[in-house]
Write a protein that holds these residues in place. Structure first.
Motif: not given
Lengths: 364, 364, 364
Positions: C294-312
């Motif tokens: 359901p569209f109200g049940k999904l969330l963005f995340s990056s799981g990024a760790h250590g490098l800001p490049e991974l957030h990007v």
């Protein structure tokens, strides 16, 4: 357009030497030994449609011509000439051939000659063990002969293939069995097996895997349709020993196979017979594998068996799939063209040349 | 463009006869009995969006109009007239109806009349057994009545459906249970069950499956969201007996379901409620199933329950998905147009006509 | 084109504060602690290609420039300035930061300042318990301190994260362990653990989960690469208690994770590090999750760790993937543009704001 270089087929079988009728040919398109369901034919599968797409033009016919017409033309040319035309048009320049299946199949030297290519042998561990057992009278002789046979084969074979995971499950105990266990299992096997009996004992299957690992030759593992992450403990136990593991047949768990290649430096995956079996879906499946698999960890293979048409279908499907996937990714700016060209070469041939120590001339 | 012929819906339920408010209608869009999460609505799902895409135009409204407006129009027309308009526009000409769910649902004859179509009954084995138990006083009577009820139903039903795999797991013991085992289980069940109690005993569930198999009618197996390859041993045990098995609801293991159809001649798969639940993703999922499934082994169904909107969504999603997939494959030269048209007819109706022995007039 | 609003990253880690050389940087692109296979580099992965696609332009270089050139420019700017440029260009306006991993990583306040964003802390239950054990001398003290520490953390943390499923398997017993069981396990743990020893006892891990559930803060569950449907009984046992469960890292079982979100009102799923790891495949994977979720049940995340490049990379891949998927669905008429825009906002930020009770100013 990204060019695909000529291919190293890192896992296949030989082709049949006999002329085939429509029914015998059709039987090789199915995924089982039995007949198709009543009212259906194995030609009505992605494999059947793909053979009719790619092969008739190589024998001078229209794509998608009826099966009977294709078979008539094939017989008109003869099995040798049609095999020559098909294999030489496949774009495969090196075949690694598993010689462990029964049937009147061409050995590596013959497929090389027919296809104007190189060929090397992959030795099937379980068949080797069964042959050793046929000629070993005692436990001591069996165990000594086993070790000698594997290490002897390692001198000329390019790799070993094991079907242990199909025979005793992928969750096999990861460590080598102890000497007492092995002697007990060997004794039971020698006593009870009929001549030619298959090896299914889990202890001996694992013992055999560990002899192969100690040989240093790359070890191919057939994973069937099981989830290969079950092999995680075995992969952990064999990590850092210097022997590569190549997972065959990951579909439909190819994303899990790709995961393993990304977390274990010595684990590789091939594309396997899925290329032969899924027709225009090969691009989607290749893209799924390329989600997690490092690009240096993926190897082209056909898994083809019996019909040179299947080598053609695998190679053609692979080239088309790779071109489509890379065109999409370079077109959208996700990959550079230079990188795409380089990765195409790695998957098509370069990775296999590195893993199997093939001369640079192979696969060009 | 590939034409899709009118459809045989090889597995569905009847529709509700009562007028529905917004909340009651919404409840039928969810996948559970309970309410949606706080702050969310079941309209915000692929099913909800698909209903708003396909159905409002059939009642004279704009696609994607707000739910409240659609429900108001539906009530204005009345449940009978809106059901007529929806079902008659679905393109389904034959319904195979599982009559085993509770609720005020239209029986096969009524859905046929409403939809100007044919309809046949699918008998739910477990419900039949529970009804038999309600009226059987002894073990002997229960076992005799069970056999008689199943064979009696086989005379008029087009197929049986079993939910045994949902109740006792897909890895059910493959062989028929022995007579002593069955009597023991029957005795325990008779003693302990309340009137109307559900059948969950694995021995009796398996016994029932084997009675159904001996009847020769096709047997539908609900596999839920479990991996259907667990049914491999049961499929092997029932191979060659002349009874077809049809796997329902393979998603998200539909590739595994397709695998089973490719290795067992008597195993078929349907597309199931995934068409209703995944909106514009139906094409991708259909393409995944068509990787391994022989084209004669796949059957359209809606799995629709309660709302005629769901029959419409399933049929519309299927036609669009099939058109898109086949257009891509014929456009790229992978399939010929003739083959594509033929396969479309097989999946839409022809395979079901063959498997269920429907007259040629059905599904046209 | 559907606009994606600024993002709430509902699960990530801090970034490293030290200057990185080529080798150290490369090590953070792999999925394991060890080195890449001989003859390969972690730059030859989707993560490596995605970093080279999205990040060089933010530091004034051409996309897909060679890794060595990128690292040279990164050092030239310095870790602080390059981090500022990268995070501020990511489009993430709120970070929920798991502070439970070792290493010299920026805490929430610092990542907020660097990225000109909001940040909140996610507390890792197992680390909290290990810290409590280091300072508790008796079973009574340990158990009292555990409860106090979790409830204390709940006052300031935005959520809890548990890796219990990774440590004792996803099929953990669903009910809370009994007091006697807990005391016994606590006593064994206190007696045997070295200072700083990890918590792996299944009883204490479950006890901890239930304390967290009683706190009412959302509970994130790391599911690794296992099939999350194994959590079904735990989900059933925690339903209706008012505490949300958020599944992290569903791939390659993201369709199963989506299934759980559709049958349990309190279960949510994130997109997780798959966005960082799969490059141009993110759109296909997002589309697969959106089949059942359901569209109200999904969330963005990056799981990024250590490098800001991974957030990007995560944020850029997500925005591109979402745009492509929604453009296809609105283009084909399956979704309305209004709905698409609304759903984009829900997945990007709105759902997270609702679940975590973030102020409306967060994530804008």
């Amino acid at each position: 357009m990204i060019d695909t270089p000529t291919l190293v087929d890192q896992y296949c079988h030989g082709v049949l030497r006999t002329e085939l009728g429509l029914g015998t040919f059709e039987a090789h398109l199915g995924r089982t030994a039995g007949p198709p369901a009543p009212g259906t034919t194995f030609f009505d599968t992605q494999t059947g449609f793909a053979v009719r797409r790619w092969c008739p033009p190589l024998l001078g016919l229209e794509p998608h011509c009826p099966p009977a017409r294709y078979l008539a033309r094939r017989r008109e040319l003869g099995v040798i000439e049609s095999g020559r035309r098909l294999l030489r048009a496949s774009g495969i320049s090196t075949y690694l051939v598993d010689t462990g299946l029964p049937g009147d199949l061409t050995p590596p030297a013959e497929i090389a000659a027919t296809g104007a290519a190189e060929a090397h042998e992959i030795v099937r561990l379980e068949l080797l063990a069964e042959q050793v057992a046929d000629t070993s009278g005692t436990v001591d002789a069996l165990l000594a002969n086993l070790a000698e046979a594997v290490h002897g084969a390692a001198a000329s074979a390019v790799a070993f293939i094991s079907v242990a995971a199909l025979r005793c499950g992928l969750s096999l105990a990861p460590e080598p069995p102890g000497p007492g266990e092995v002697r007990g299992a060997a004794s039971r096997w020698l006593t009870r097996r009929p001549v030619g009996g298959r090896l299914t004992d889990p202890v001996l299957l694992r013992h055999l895997l560990w002899i192969a690992i100690s040989s240093g030759r790359p070890l191919q593992l057939h994973v069937g349709i099981e989830d290969p992450t079950q092999l995680g403990e075995f992969a952990a136990a064999t990590s850092g020993l210097g022997t590569e593991l190549i997972l065959l047949h990951g579909y439909p768990h190819h994303r899990q196979a790709a995961h393993l290649t990304s977390v274990f430096p010595h684990v590789y995956a091939d594309l396997g017979p899925v290329l032969v079996q899924t027709g225009p879906r090969a691009a989607a499946i290749l893209a799924e594998i390329l989600e997690l698999a490092p690009f240096g960890k993926l190897l082209f293979s056909s898994g083809a068996h019996g019909l040179p048409e299947l080598h053609v279908v695998a190679a053609s499907s692979f080239r088309e799939a790779l071109s489509r996937v890379l065109a999409e990714w370079t077109g959208g700016g996700a990959w550079s063209r230079t990188d795409a060209q380089r990765v195409a070469g790695m998957i098509a041939a370069g990775n296999a040349r590195r893993v199997y120590g093939l001369a640079a001339g192979d696969g060009r």
